[in-house]
Write a protein that holds these residues in place. Structure first.
Motif: not given
Length: 129
Positions: A35-47, A89-105
């Motif tokens: 879980x911790x490794x996955x969160x770190x990976x997601x955070x680096x992708x979000x950045x 982590x708020x930024x992490x969640x926000x970035x992936x929500x934006x990515x999803x919205x852009x992909x859908x658009x």
């Protein structure tokens, strides 16, 4: 980066970690569980996603969230105002929500080019440089 694939998904909110769970695992640097490794990976992708968006001219309109504490449900008189802490982590969640919205658009525009109603901002020549 691979081309995104569209799929249907049912989100099971009771099993997905919240931003608070993500934040709790961040300070523990020596943890190496999955879980911790996955969160770190997601955070680096979000950045990286955020850096790419900002380099492309995105605006940062984030402002602190304010929570107002009321005297009671009946009176609704404010007794305290609290500024919620903005966490990484708020930024992490926000970035992936934006990515999803852009992909859908993009998928909507690709599938329905004649009828899709999307906001498009065209920079003037002066703003682009």
């Amino acid at each position: 980066m691979r081309k995104p694939r569209s799929a249907r998904m049912i989100r099971e909110t009771s099993v997905l970690p919240t931003a608070a769970v993500f934040q709790m695992t961040r300070p523990i640097r020596n943890r190496q569980d999955d879980l911790t490794k996955s969160i770190r990976l997601l955070n680096s992708l979000a950045l990286k996603l955020k850096a790419r968006r900002m380099a492309a001219g995105a605006l940062n309109l984030a402002s602190p969230e304010v929570k107002i504490h009321l005297d009671s449900a009946e009176s609704s008189d404010p007794i305290d105002v609290e500024q919620k802490e903005m966490r990484e982590t708020n930024s992490l969640v926000e970035e992936f929500m934006l990515l999803a919205n852009i992909s859908v658009a993009k998928k909507i525009q690709e599938t329905f080019p004649q009828t899709a109603v999307l906001r498009y901002v065209c920079l003037s020549e002066n703003e682009h440089h």
